[in-house]
Design a protein around this motif. Structure first.
Motif, short mmCIF file in Angstrom:
data_model
loop_
_atom_site.label_atom_id
_atom_site.label_comp_id
_atom_site.label_asym_id
_atom_site.label_seq_id
_atom_site.Cartn_x
_atom_site.Cartn_y
_atom_site.Cartn_z
N GLN A 1 15.43 -94.64 131.72
CA GLN A 1 14.72 -93.93 130.51
C GLN A 1 15.48 -94.04 129.20
N VAL A 2 15.10 -94.26 128.32
CA VAL A 2 15.76 -94.10 127.01
C VAL A 2 15.11 -93.28 125.83
N GLN A 3 15.86 -92.55 125.39
CA GLN A 3 15.53 -91.65 124.47
C GLN A 3 15.91 -92.01 123.00
N LEU A 4 14.82 -92.03 122.20
CA LEU A 4 14.95 -92.54 120.93
C LEU A 4 14.84 -91.37 120.00
N VAL A 5 15.76 -91.48 118.86
CA VAL A 5 15.68 -89.98 117.83
C VAL A 5 15.89 -90.81 116.50
N GLU A 6 14.69 -90.59 115.58
CA GLU A 6 14.60 -90.93 114.39
C GLU A 6 15.18 -89.91 113.29
N SER A 7 15.64 -90.58 112.39
CA SER A 7 16.12 -89.58 111.35
C SER A 7 16.24 -90.21 109.89
N GLY A 8 16.40 -89.58 108.96
CA GLY A 8 16.52 -89.98 107.68
C GLY A 8 15.14 -89.97 106.74
N GLY A 9 14.29 -89.51 107.14
CA GLY A 9 13.10 -89.04 106.26
C GLY A 9 13.13 -87.86 105.28
N GLY A 10 12.31 -87.99 104.65
CA GLY A 10 12.28 -87.01 103.56
C GLY A 10 11.30 -87.06 102.41
N LEU A 11 11.67 -86.43 101.45
CA LEU A 11 10.59 -86.37 100.36
C LEU A 11 11.42 -87.20 99.22
N VAL A 12 10.45 -88.24 98.55
CA VAL A 12 11.40 -88.97 97.46
C VAL A 12 10.11 -89.34 96.61
N GLN A 13 10.27 -89.87 95.74
CA GLN A 13 9.42 -90.11 94.50
C GLN A 13 8.83 -91.61 94.61
N ALA A 14 7.75 -91.84 94.26
CA ALA A 14 7.04 -93.22 94.04
C ALA A 14 8.40 -94.12 93.20
N GLY A 15 8.46 -95.15 94.09
CA GLY A 15 9.43 -96.24 93.55
C GLY A 15 10.94 -96.27 94.11
N ASP A 16 10.99 -95.03 94.66
CA ASP A 16 12.35 -94.78 95.32
C ASP A 16 12.45 -95.78 96.68
N SER A 17 13.66 -95.73 97.05
CA SER A 17 13.85 -96.35 98.26
C SER A 17 14.36 -95.51 99.48
N LEU A 18 14.32 -95.66 100.53
CA LEU A 18 14.64 -94.69 101.77
C LEU A 18 14.98 -95.63 102.97
N ARG A 19 15.81 -95.38 103.63
CA ARG A 19 16.34 -95.83 105.11
C ARG A 19 16.12 -94.80 106.03
N VAL A 20 15.11 -95.20 107.24
CA VAL A 20 15.31 -94.29 108.20
C VAL A 20 15.84 -95.00 109.50
N SER A 21 16.38 -94.20 110.42
CA SER A 21 17.02 -94.94 111.47
C SER A 21 16.63 -94.22 112.75
N CYS A 22 16.88 -95.11 113.75
CA CYS A 22 16.59 -94.63 115.25
C CYS A 22 17.51 -95.08 116.04
N ALA A 23 18.16 -93.82 116.68
CA ALA A 23 19.28 -94.03 117.64
C ALA A 23 18.80 -93.81 118.87
N ALA A 24 19.28 -94.91 119.84
CA ALA A 24 18.76 -94.92 121.16
C ALA A 24 19.85 -94.30 121.93
N SER A 25 19.51 -93.81 123.27
CA SER A 25 20.55 -93.06 124.08
C SER A 25 21.00 -93.92 125.16
N ALA A 26 20.74 -95.23 125.24
CA ALA A 26 21.26 -96.00 126.48
C ALA A 26 21.77 -97.44 125.90
N ARG A 27 22.78 -97.99 126.33
CA ARG A 27 23.33 -99.29 126.08
C ARG A 27 22.27 -100.18 126.36
N THR A 28 21.34 -99.96 127.06
CA THR A 28 20.22 -101.26 127.35
C THR A 28 19.45 -101.39 126.14
N PHE A 29 19.79 -100.66 125.23
CA PHE A 29 18.75 -100.84 123.95
C PHE A 29 19.01 -102.01 123.25
N SER A 30 20.25 -102.89 123.66
CA SER A 30 20.56 -103.83 122.98
C SER A 30 19.84 -105.09 123.53
#
Length: 123
Positions: A1-30
Motif C-alpha cells: 500500500q502506498v500513501q500519497l499526500v499532496e501539498s502546496g495548494g492555496g489561493l493565488v491570483q490569475a497569472g500567478d504560478s504555483l507548484r503542488v507536490s505529492c509525497a509517497a510513503s514507499a520507496r516503490t514509488f520510484s
C-alpha cells in the motif's frame, strides 16, 4: 500500500504560478507511473498530466500542455506539478495518483490516490 499526500495548494491570483507536490510513503514509488488529476466544483474529475517511473515520458491534457509541467524526484519520493499563468478556471482540487504496475507506461489504471490539495485562482 502506498500513501500519497499532496501539498502546496492555496489561493493565488490569475497569472500567478504555483507548484503542488505529492509525497509517497514507499520507496516503490520510484517504479510507478504517476498522474495528476483535478476536480472543479460541480464537474467530473479530469486528467491533467502523467509521468513515467523514470521521468523520461510525460503526457498532458491537450488544453493544459505548455502551461503545466509534471516532474518527479525519485530520491525524495515526490512528484510535482508546476502550474503557470493560472486562470480562474484552473480552480479545483488537485489529486495525485499512482499506477502500481512495475515500470509500465503509459498508465492505464491508477491504484493509489491522495486526498487532494485545493488550488483557488482569483480573477
Amino acid at each position: 500500500q502506498v500513501q500519497l499526500v499532496e501539498s502546496g495548494g492555496g489561493l493565488v491570483q490569475a497569472g500567478d504560478s504555483l507548484r503542488v507536490s505529492c509525497a509517497a510513503s514507499a520507496r516503490t514509488f520510484s517504479n510507478y507511473a504517476m498522474g495528476w488529476f483535478r476536480q472543479a466544483p460541480g464537474k467530473e474529475r479530469e486528467f491533467v498530466a502523467a509521468i513515467s517511473w523514470n521521468g523520461l515520458n510525460t503526457h498532458y491534457a491537450q488544453s493544459l500542455e505548455g502551461r503545466f509541467g509534471i516532474s518527479r524526484d525519485n530520491d525524495k519520493n515526490t512528484v510535482y506539478l508546476q502550474m503557470n499563468t493560472l486562470k480562474p478556471e484552473d480552480t479545483a482540487v488537485y489529486y495525485c495518483a499512482a499506477d502500481r504496475r512495475f515500470r509500465s507506461w503509459p498508465p492505464l489504471h491508477y491504484d493509489y490516490w491522495g486526498q487532494g490539495t485545493q488550488v483557488t485562482v482569483s480573477s
